[in-house]
Design a protein around this motif. Structure first.
Motif, mmCIF file in Angstrom:
data_model
loop_
_atom_site.group_PDB
_atom_site.id
_atom_site.type_symbol
_atom_site.label_atom_id
_atom_site.label_comp_id
_atom_site.label_asym_id
_atom_site.label_seq_id
_atom_site.Cartn_x
_atom_site.Cartn_y
_atom_site.Cartn_z
ATOM 1 N N ASP A 55 17.655 -30.886 -2.826
ATOM 2 C CA ASP A 55 18.915 -30.121 -2.472
ATOM 3 C C ASP A 55 20.177 -30.778 -3.392
ATOM 4 O OD1 ASP A 55 17.670 -27.907 -0.918
ATOM 5 O OD2 ASP A 55 17.991 -29.384 0.743
ATOM 6 N N ARG A 58 19.745 -30.609 -7.042
ATOM 7 C CA ARG A 58 19.970 -29.206 -7.545
ATOM 8 C C ARG A 58 21.721 -29.076 -7.885
ATOM 9 N NH1 ARG A 58 17.929 -26.549 -3.572
ATOM 10 N NH2 ARG A 58 15.945 -26.458 -4.603
ATOM 11 N N ASP A 62 23.550 -28.602 -11.717
ATOM 12 C CA ASP A 62 24.298 -27.660 -11.763
ATOM 13 C C ASP A 62 25.390 -28.007 -12.516
ATOM 14 O OD1 ASP A 62 24.766 -24.743 -11.512
ATOM 15 O OD2 ASP A 62 26.058 -25.007 -10.042
ATOM 16 N N LEU A 75 18.916 -21.001 -12.686
ATOM 17 C CA LEU A 75 19.130 -20.929 -11.201
ATOM 18 C C LEU A 75 19.281 -19.485 -10.832
ATOM 19 C CD1 LEU A 75 21.317 -24.185 -10.060
ATOM 20 C CD2 LEU A 75 18.825 -23.719 -10.178
ATOM 21 N N GLU A 79 20.295 -19.692 -5.280
ATOM 22 C CA GLU A 79 20.022 -21.159 -5.665
ATOM 23 C C GLU A 79 21.395 -21.704 -6.286
ATOM 24 O OE1 GLU A 79 15.656 -21.970 -7.233
ATOM 25 O OE2 GLU A 79 16.922 -20.484 -8.452
ATOM 26 N N ALA A 83 23.748 -24.510 -4.699
ATOM 27 C CA ALA A 83 23.946 -25.714 -5.607
ATOM 28 C C ALA A 83 25.458 -26.131 -5.813
ATOM 29 C CB ALA A 83 23.499 -25.576 -7.201
#
Length: 126
Positions: A55, A58, A62, A75, A79, A83
């Protein structure tokens, strides 16, 4: 054949964070305790979700690469929203899928397979 229970195998020291725990504190908690994920507890101390290294990665993935050498991963909208989160409550995978200490390893493994999760917080009736 008798299978061992989750209660016999689970760690006794549980590291957790609260819904409002900031990103940097989550990362520090993972590093300080040499764990790859922690349960996120609500105001009553119940598991609301799980926040893992994945997590946090991610969120890092991003971020734009100013050099332009690394394309941003695709994504989905949900998501991307996770992020962009700043706290455990925004970053976590939810809801928490939990196990009972009296369950066998087989029961827990089946639930993990069906729910496609890698971790199960262990909770009792309280």
């Amino acid at each position: 054949m008798e299978h061992r229970t989750i209660g016999e195998l689970m760690p006794r020291k549980v590291v957790s964070v609260r819904l409002d725990t900031p990103f940097k504190e989550i990362a520090q908690t993972l590093a300080d305790n040499a764990v790859s994920a922690v349960p996120v507890l609500d105001g009553l101390g119940r598991p609301a979700g799980i926040v893992s290294e994945a997590d946090l990665l991610r969120k890092a993935a991003d971020r734009s690469d100013l050099s332009g050498r690394t394309p941003l991963p695709h994504l989905e909208a949900w998501e991307r929203a996770r992020a962009e989160g700043r706290t455990a409550g925004e970053l976590m995978s939810a809801p928490a899928v939990c196990a009972h200490p009296d369950w066998t390893v087989v029961e827990a493994a089946r639930l993990m397979e069906v729910q496609q999760v890698k971790r199960l917080p262990v909770v009792d009736e309280a």
